[in-house]
Design a protein around this motif. Structure first.
Motif, PDB file in Angstrom:
ATOM      1  N   VAL A 172      23.432  54.192  10.746  1.00 22.81           N
ATOM      2  CA  VAL A 172      23.549  53.026  11.609  1.00 22.81           C
ATOM      3  C   VAL A 172      22.735  51.875  11.009  1.00 22.81           C
ATOM      4  CG1 VAL A 172      23.144  52.113  13.921  1.00 22.81           C
ATOM      5  CG2 VAL A 172      23.852  54.494  13.628  1.00 22.81           C
ATOM      6  N   GLY A 173      23.346  50.722  10.904  1.00 24.97           N
ATOM      7  CA  GLY A 173      22.718  49.560  10.292  1.00 24.97           C
ATOM      8  C   GLY A 173      23.313  49.217   8.940  1.00 24.97           C
ATOM      9  N   THR A 174      24.088  50.136   8.377  1.00 21.32           N
ATOM     10  CA  THR A 174      24.715  49.880   7.074  1.00 21.32           C
ATOM     11  C   THR A 174      25.670  48.699   7.153  1.00 21.32           C
ATOM     12  OG1 THR A 174      24.543  52.215   6.484  1.00 21.32           O
ATOM     13  CG2 THR A 174      26.098  50.875   5.215  1.00 21.32           C
TER      14      THR A 174
ATOM     15  N   VAL B 119      31.639  47.611  -2.592  1.00 25.29           N
ATOM     16  CA  VAL B 119      31.349  46.267  -2.089  1.00 25.29           C
ATOM     17  C   VAL B 119      31.194  45.282  -3.250  1.00 25.29           C
ATOM     18  CG1 VAL B 119      29.670  44.862  -0.825  1.00 25.29           C
ATOM     19  CG2 VAL B 119      30.306  47.135   0.036  1.00 25.29           C
ATOM     20  N   ASN B 120      30.539  45.707  -4.309  1.00 24.07           N
ATOM     21  CA  ASN B 120      30.324  44.828  -5.454  1.00 24.07           C
ATOM     22  C   ASN B 120      31.608  44.511  -6.208  1.00 24.07           C
ATOM     23  OD1 ASN B 120      27.559  44.701  -4.951  1.00 24.07           O
ATOM     24  ND2 ASN B 120      27.115  46.471  -6.246  1.00 24.07           N
ATOM     25  N   ALA B 121      32.633  45.357  -6.028  1.00 19.43           N
ATOM     26  CA  ALA B 121      33.910  45.129  -6.720  1.00 19.43           C
ATOM     27  C   ALA B 121      34.834  44.186  -5.965  1.00 19.43           C
ATOM     28  CB  ALA B 121      34.621  46.466  -6.940  1.00 19.43           C
TER      29      ALA B 121
ATOM     30  N   VAL C 239      34.537  56.707   0.191  1.00 14.59           N
ATOM     31  CA  VAL C 239      33.794  57.399  -0.860  1.00 14.59           C
ATOM     32  C   VAL C 239      32.760  58.338  -0.249  1.00 14.59           C
ATOM     33  CG1 VAL C 239      34.137  55.545  -2.525  1.00 14.59           C
ATOM     34  CG2 VAL C 239      32.136  55.491  -1.008  1.00 14.59           C
ATOM     35  N   ASN C 240      32.272  59.243  -1.079  1.00 14.65           N
ATOM     36  CA  ASN C 240      31.299  60.220  -0.633  1.00 14.65           C
ATOM     37  C   ASN C 240      29.935  59.578  -0.433  1.00 14.65           C
ATOM     38  OD1 ASN C 240      30.256  62.707   0.045  1.00 14.65           O
ATOM     39  ND2 ASN C 240      29.998  63.386  -2.067  1.00 14.65           N
ATOM     40  N   THR C 241      29.194  60.054   0.568  1.00 14.02           N
ATOM     41  CA  THR C 241      27.822  59.593   0.802  1.00 14.02           C
ATOM     42  C   THR C 241      26.920  60.819   0.872  1.00 14.02           C
ATOM     43  OG1 THR C 241      28.244  59.529   3.200  1.00 14.02           O
ATOM     44  CG2 THR C 241      28.497  57.468   1.965  1.00 14.02           C
ATOM     45  N   PRO C 242      26.683  61.473  -0.268  1.00 12.41           N
ATOM     46  CA  PRO C 242      25.937  62.740  -0.261  1.00 12.41           C
ATOM     47  C   PRO C 242      24.477  62.539   0.102  1.00 12.41           C
ATOM     48  CG  PRO C 242      26.246  61.961  -2.501  1.00 12.41           C
ATOM     49  CD  PRO C 242      27.052  61.041  -1.619  1.00 12.41           C
ATOM     50  N   PRO C 243      23.826  63.600   0.585  1.00 14.86           N
ATOM     51  CA  PRO C 243      22.414  63.473   0.940  1.00 14.86           C
ATOM     52  C   PRO C 243      21.524  63.392  -0.288  1.00 14.86           C
ATOM     53  CG  PRO C 243      23.144  65.737   1.226  1.00 14.86           C
ATOM     54  CD  PRO C 243      24.363  64.943   0.881  1.00 14.86           C
ATOM     55  N   MET C 244      20.491  62.580  -0.189  1.00 18.26           N
ATOM     56  CA  MET C 244      19.464  62.540  -1.225  1.00 18.26           C
ATOM     57  C   MET C 244      18.378  63.554  -0.872  1.00 18.26           C
ATOM     58  SD  MET C 244      19.195  58.445  -2.052  1.00 18.26           S
ATOM     59  CE  MET C 244      18.682  57.950  -0.406  1.00 18.26           C
ATOM     60  N   ALA C 245      17.385  63.672  -1.736  1.00 21.06           N
ATOM     61  CA  ALA C 245      16.313  64.644  -1.506  1.00 21.06           C
ATOM     62  C   ALA C 245      15.598  64.385  -0.182  1.00 21.06           C
ATOM     63  CB  ALA C 245      15.316  64.604  -2.665  1.00 21.06           C
TER      64      ALA C 245
ATOM     65  N   LEU D  56      24.096  55.835  -0.586  1.00 21.20           N
ATOM     66  CA  LEU D  56      25.126  54.819  -0.381  1.00 21.20           C
ATOM     67  C   LEU D  56      25.530  54.113  -1.670  1.00 21.20           C
ATOM     68  CD1 LEU D  56      23.797  53.182   2.927  1.00 21.20           C
ATOM     69  CD2 LEU D  56      25.408  55.075   2.656  1.00 21.20           C
ATOM     70  N   SER D  57      25.146  54.654  -2.805  1.00 19.82           N
ATOM     71  CA  SER D  57      25.416  53.960  -4.070  1.00 19.82           C
ATOM     72  C   SER D  57      26.913  53.757  -4.293  1.00 19.82           C
ATOM     73  CB  SER D  57      24.804  54.742  -5.236  1.00 19.82           C
ATOM     74  OG  SER D  57      25.336  56.063  -5.311  1.00 19.82           O
ATOM     75  N   ARG D  58      27.736  54.729  -3.899  1.00 22.08           N
ATOM     76  CA  ARG D  58      29.177  54.592  -4.091  1.00 22.08           C
ATOM     77  C   ARG D  58      29.752  53.528  -3.160  1.00 22.08           C
ATOM     78  NH1 ARG D  58      27.474  59.709  -4.558  1.00 22.08           N
ATOM     79  NH2 ARG D  58      28.168  60.992  -6.316  1.00 22.08           N
TER      80      ARG D  58
END
Length: 432
Positions: free
Chosen positions: A124-126, A104-106, A85-91, A97-99
């Motif tokens: 790194v660390g995810t 993972v929750n599914a 899934v996409n991991t777009p940049p936040m501000a 990492l919401s996607r």
């Protein structure tokens, strides 16, 4: 080797290539995406993106591929789940990492799951956090691996099937063996390492490639100031076996889904750790300035841009793809419009969204049509079709003979001989 039931979350460029190639290797693959239109297109036997060879591979393996909107259906029989899934940049510059977490929750709905594999680019660390979440959900028996992708759009299928390396980051031998088995038939070595190192490999590799591009563009600027020719300079540099010729083409800067996002994410990750990653900051700054420098040079040549008609030749971030993400053309078009210019565009594949700046531009079917009546034309994407343009005919239809070759695609002497005022990147300016 046994064939596996695989679920791939994400039907974008990486997810579809991963799914098709795994099916080509003999595995049964269910692809899940959250976009109904994308799944409808796939179920109808078409593909929603352009990638050479991908459509044929999906068609050839259609009995082993299925597509769904239902996460539960995707994981129900899956032995391995790929997260693409996409991991777009936040501000803040951090990766969203919401996607990833939604996938993972599914996973609790899967009864046969043996491993979760993340191909999405993550900080790194995810992996450590995902491992903890799997354990907390009662999935201690499920292995975890980071398996970053290194495919280039335009030759992604080839890169998957014949890679320089397959990186597998995992903490247990069973998962390493499973991933090695899944890639049986892939013509490339498997490099097994710890999860954090695998996560870093992806970000570091992209940052280094971005650095080569920005460094080349800085040297190109020096060439413009000194009279040197960047094409001759980079050719000689590239002959050094320690350096190589790749990613040393001067131009309008890098774009796409990986280099801009990953370089910013690496900078954010360093900042979060209290470390000012000055080199990657400079790389980003150079890249963001590059298309703006081109517009300034064009503005100087035309003595202003207000009311001028400019033809943009190429819109995608590179040739061989329909991808518009982070394309330099977006900055170029935005700056031209902000300066009061009228913009016409040509591209053989681009499908930009109906939003600014593209909603304020005009699209033409051919380069010659785009240049008709133009005060200047700018090559933004290195489409090989542009080498075959009848440039004499195009020149005759232009209001002024200015051509900015933002990808150094054409021969300066030949274009000058035709009568163009020809500008390029790091090769000086030829004026008739």
């Amino acid at each position: 080797m046994p064939k596996r039931n695989v679920a791939v979350f994400g039907a974008g460029y990486i997810g579809l290539v991963t799914s098709a190639c795994l099916a080509e290797l003999g595995h049964t693959v269910t692809v899940r995406d959250i976009q109904p239109e994308r799944i409808r297109i796939l179920c109808a036997g078409d593909i929603p993106i352009f990638e050479p060879g991908l459509g044929d591979m999906i068609s050839r393996n259609k009995e082993r591929l299925s597509f769904t909107l239902d996460a539960g259906e995707a994981v129900r029989d899956a032995e391995v789940v790929y997260v693409c899934v996409n991991t777009p940049p936040m501000a803040s510059g951090d990766a969203d990492l919401s996607r990833v977490w939604a996938v993972v929750n599914a996973l609790k709905e899967s009864a046969r799951l043996s491993a979760v594999v993340v191909k999405s680019t993550v900080p790194v660390g995810t992996g450590t956090r995902i491992r903890a979440a799997l354990d907390a959900a009662g999935l201690e028996h499920v292995g975890y691996a980071s398996n970053p992708e290194f495919t280039a759009e335009g030759k992604a299928v080839q890169d998957f099937m014949r890679p320089d390396r397959v990186v597998v980051g995992t903490a247990d031998d069973a998962t390493a063996a499973l991933l090695t088995e899944l890639h049986a038939g892939v013509d490339g070595p498997v490099e097994v390492m710890d999860v954090a190192s695998a996560e870093m490999v992806k970000m570091a590799a992209n940052a280094l490639l971005a650095t080569k591009i920005s460094f080349t563009n800085e040297i190109a600027t020096m060439c413009e100031a000194t009279g040197a020719d960047i094409t001759q300079v980079t050719k000689a540099i590239g002959m050094d076996h320690r350096l190589g010729p790749h990613f040393m083409n001067a131009g309008l800067g890098y774009g796409g889904s990986c280099f801009p996002k990953d370089s910013r994410a690496l900078r954010a990750m360093a900042s979060n750790a209290g470390y000012p990653f000055q080199l990657i900051t400079a790389v980003i700054d150079v890249n963001e300035l590059q298309p703006r420098r081109a517009i300034q040079r064009l503005k100087t040549r035309l003595e202003g841009l207000r009311g001028k008609r400019i033809a943009l030749l190429g819109m995608t971030f590179k040739a061989g793809t329909d991808d518009m993400r982070e394309a330099p053309s977006t900055t170029v078009a935005s700056r031209l419009l902000a300066e009061g210019a009228q913009v016409r565009c040509w591209d053989p594949l681009a499908q930009p969204r109906d939003e600014e700046p593209w909603s304020s531009t005009e699209r033409r079917a051919t380069p010659v049509e785009a240049m008709a009546g133009a005060d200047a034309a700018m090559i933004v994407t290195e489409w090989p079709e542009l080498r075959e343009v009848p440039w004499g005919e195009a020149l005759a239809g232009m209001a002024r003979p200015v051509l900015f070759d933002g990808r150094n695609l054409l021969d300066p002497q030949a274009m000058s001989k035709l009568g163009f005022t020809y500008l390029s990147v790091g090769r000086g300016t030829a004026v008739i």
